[in-house]
Design an enzyme around this catalytic site. Structure first.
Site, short mmCIF file in Angstrom:
data_model
loop_
_atom_site.label_atom_id
_atom_site.label_comp_id
_atom_site.label_asym_id
_atom_site.label_seq_id
_atom_site.Cartn_x
_atom_site.Cartn_y
_atom_site.Cartn_z
N ARG A 21 -6.37 4.09 0.50
CA ARG A 21 -4.99 4.36 -0.34
C ARG A 21 -5.49 3.22 -1.00
O ARG A 21 -4.87 3.23 -2.94
CB ARG A 21 -4.57 4.87 0.61
CG ARG A 21 -3.15 5.16 -0.16
CD ARG A 21 -2.68 4.44 -0.62
NE ARG A 21 -1.86 3.99 -0.60
CZ ARG A 21 -1.46 2.57 -0.67
NH1 ARG A 21 -1.35 2.02 -1.19
NH2 ARG A 21 -0.59 1.84 0.39
N ASP A 22 -4.10 2.04 -0.97
CA ASP A 22 -4.21 1.12 -1.78
C ASP A 22 -4.80 0.70 -2.69
O ASP A 22 -4.79 -0.25 -3.60
CB ASP A 22 -3.56 -0.47 -1.32
CG ASP A 22 -2.36 -0.82 -1.88
OD1 ASP A 22 -2.42 -0.99 -2.89
OD2 ASP A 22 -1.71 -2.12 -1.20
N CYS A 246 -1.85 -2.91 -7.06
CA CYS A 246 -0.65 -0.73 -7.79
C CYS A 246 -1.25 -0.58 -9.18
O CYS A 246 -0.18 -1.61 -9.58
CB CYS A 246 0.06 -1.59 -6.83
SG CYS A 246 1.57 -0.23 -7.42
P1 HMG Z 1 8.70 12.00 -11.75
O1 HMG Z 1 7.82 12.77 -12.61
O2 HMG Z 1 10.00 11.81 -11.80
O3 HMG Z 1 8.58 13.40 -10.48
O4 HMG Z 1 7.96 10.82 -10.72
P2 HMG Z 1 10.12 14.67 -10.59
O5 HMG Z 1 10.41 14.96 -9.11
O6 HMG Z 1 11.03 14.93 -11.69
O7 HMG Z 1 8.99 15.89 -10.48
C1 HMG Z 1 8.26 16.53 -12.21
C2 HMG Z 1 6.79 16.95 -11.42
O8 HMG Z 1 6.33 16.11 -10.54
C3 HMG Z 1 7.48 18.39 -10.58
O9 HMG Z 1 6.92 19.50 -11.09
C4 HMG Z 1 7.27 18.49 -8.96
O10 HMG Z 1 6.67 19.48 -8.99
C5 HMG Z 1 6.75 17.00 -9.66
P3 HMG Z 1 6.73 20.61 -12.25
O11 HMG Z 1 8.12 21.29 -11.73
O12 HMG Z 1 6.68 19.47 -13.79
O13 HMG Z 1 5.57 21.74 -13.01
N1 HMG Z 1 5.50 15.96 -8.46
C6 HMG Z 1 5.09 16.39 -7.53
N2 HMG Z 1 3.53 16.81 -7.56
C7 HMG Z 1 2.49 16.44 -6.49
N3 HMG Z 1 2.44 15.91 -5.29
C8 HMG Z 1 3.88 15.26 -5.26
C9 HMG Z 1 5.05 15.21 -5.93
N4 HMG Z 1 6.14 14.97 -6.55
C10 HMG Z 1 6.87 15.74 -7.83
N5 HMG Z 1 4.20 13.95 -4.19
C11 HMG Z 1 7.54 10.41 -8.01
C12 HMG Z 1 8.59 11.11 -9.76
C13 HMG Z 1 7.53 9.76 -7.32
C14 HMG Z 1 6.51 12.18 -7.23
C15 HMG Z 1 6.33 9.45 -9.09
O14 HMG Z 1 7.40 8.41 -9.93
C16 HMG Z 1 5.46 9.17 -8.37
O15 HMG Z 1 4.38 9.94 -8.13
N6 HMG Z 1 5.03 7.99 -7.95
C17 HMG Z 1 4.05 7.55 -7.42
C18 HMG Z 1 3.81 6.10 -7.86
C19 HMG Z 1 2.10 5.60 -6.60
O16 HMG Z 1 1.68 6.10 -6.04
N7 HMG Z 1 2.73 4.21 -6.59
C20 HMG Z 1 2.00 3.29 -5.58
C21 HMG Z 1 1.89 3.28 -4.25
S1 HMG Z 1 3.04 2.55 -3.92
C22 HMG Z 1 2.07 1.63 -3.38
O17 HMG Z 1 0.58 0.43 -4.61
C23 HMG Z 1 2.79 0.00 -2.92
C24 HMG Z 1 2.59 -0.20 -1.35
O18 HMG Z 1 0.47 -0.64 -1.62
C25 HMG Z 1 2.90 -1.45 -0.32
C26 HMG Z 1 3.16 -3.00 -1.96
O19 HMG Z 1 1.74 -3.32 -1.98
O20 HMG Z 1 3.54 -3.20 -1.89
C27 HMG Z 1 2.47 0.62 -0.71
MG MG Z 2 -0.20 -2.49 -1.91
#
Ligand code: HMG
Ligand code: MG
Length: 308
Positions: A21-22, A246
């Site tokens: 994943r990460d 990320c």
């Molecule tokens: P948004 O664009 O603000 O979403 O994204 P929204 O709620 O406004 O919805 C827009 C559209 O997206 C809608 O569709 C939703 O249905 C769809 P429409 O009505 O326009 O057709 N939608 C989705 N579709 C599929 N799966 C979903 C989903 N949610 C909404 N889950 C959102 C907000 C949070 C979804 C977006 O910003 C996002 O996906 N962000 C994820 C970013 C990410 O993955 N970052 C990396 C992971 S975190 C990390 O790596 C840190 C970690 O390792 C710890 C560390 O190291 O600190 C964990």
């Molecule tokens: Mg991480």
């Protein structure tokens, strides 16, 4: 006087693998589904009991993991191994439940700047959105982890007061998460600060429910693990071969290599139940698919053997 004695260290540690994943979320190359599946299965076969397999975030935000549903469908799951998936909201949870996932990880940031970049919402909005996710996941019998990002420093806001992590860890625990993982998303932590943050956060989240998640950007990840061990933490995240980062954190490079972590833990006499060479083989196989060597030190150097 010896410091690293059996009395000061845990007998056993849980290694929580995040490479699929990460790691893969940050790769410019699209990894074919079959290779992802082989990677996850090889890591589980190596004895890792926790393998974070993929994420059900918005596929436009992280196209590298757009095949999450297909992967979870295809995966041969080993009894006794958990395959958590990252979910940002209820839509993500719905997609995970449809694929029979039994463990999920939600995430929030401790700064507004990172929260906006990573989740397009304020910290308060993210937390409000996570409440029904955790509630529904728990009602469905799922294990739930809560990540906190940029605990030791934010690419947009700089240094962070540990009190932020304490407050938000308390919020996650109150919501009902089983575990809180504190993330050094851009790899800026040093051991003294790790000890300090763990002491502060332990007031809100019991040590046995805390995990530490280090990126190795500046070479301090293993030293940070040692500080975490001495502070009483027994779960550590790592990524096979040091894959990772990320996409929404400027400067986030690979996670701590699972092999580097295992080498140090086993050397300290700490049990993990994981076969280090089998993890290294899994890392080498995915490096072959990506067409580049991975950054992890043990993954490159291999076992200590005399060549005389
Ligand atoms: P948004 O664009 O603000 O979403 O994204 P929204 O709620 O406004 O919805 C827009 C559209 O997206 C809608 O569709 C939703 O249905 C769809 P429409 O009505 O326009 O057709 N939608 C989705 N579709 C599929 N799966 C979903 C989903 N949610 C909404 N889950 C959102 C907000 C949070 C979804 C977006 O910003 C996002 O996906 N962000 C994820 C970013 C990410 O993955 N970052 C990396 C992971 S975190 C990390 O790596 C840190 C970690 O390792 C710890 C560390 O190291 O600190 C964990
Ligand atoms: Mg991480």
């Amino acid at each position: 006087m010896a410091v690293l004695t059996a009395e000061r260290l845990p007998r056993a540690v849980t290694v929580y693998e995040v490479g699929p994943r990460d790691g893969l979320q940050n790769e410019p190359t699209a990894v074919p589904l079959a290779a992802k599946r082989a990677f996850v299965e090889a890591l589980a076969a190596a004895g890792l009991r926790w393998v974070e397999a993929t994420s059900f975030v918005h596929p436009k935000w992280v196209p590298q993991l757009a095949d999450a549903a297909d992967l979870m469908q295809a995966l041969a799951r080993r009894p006794g191994t958990r395959y958590p998936v990252l979910v940002p909201n209820e839509k993500g949870l719905d997609r995970a439940l449809e694929r029979g996932c039994d463990a999920v990880a939600v995430f929030a940031a401790v700064t507004e700047g990172f929260s906006r970049k990573n989740q397009n919402a304020s910290v308060a909005e993210v937390l409000a959105g996570l409440r029904p996710v955790v509630e529904r996941a728990r009602a469905a019998g799922l294990w739930v982890r809560g990540y906190l990002s940029v605990v030791w420093g934010c690419p947009y806001e700089g240094a962070v007061d540990p009190a932020r992590a304490r407050t938000l860890a308390g919020d996650l625990v109150a919501m009902g998460v089983d575990e809180v993982s504190l993330g050094d998303t851009i790899g800026v932590a040093t051991p003294g600060e790790v000890e300090r943050v763990v002491e502060v956060v332990a007031a809100a989240a019991p040590l046995e429910r805390l995990a530490l998640h280090f990126h190795d950007t500046r070479g301090t990840a293993l030293a940070n693990v040692l500080a975490g061990l001495l502070a009483g933490v027994t779960t550590f995240d790592a990524s096979a071969g040091g894959l990772g980062g990320c996409p929404y954190a400027v400067g986030a490079s690979g996670n701590l290599d699972t092999c580097d972590l295992l080498y140090m833990l086993h050397g300290l006499g700490i049990e993990t139940g994981v076969d280090l060479e089998a993890v290294r083989a899994a890392a080498q196989a995915i490096a072959g698919v990506l067409g580049r060597p991975l950054p992890g030190r043990y993954s490159q150097a291999g076992p200590f053997v005399a060549r005389g």
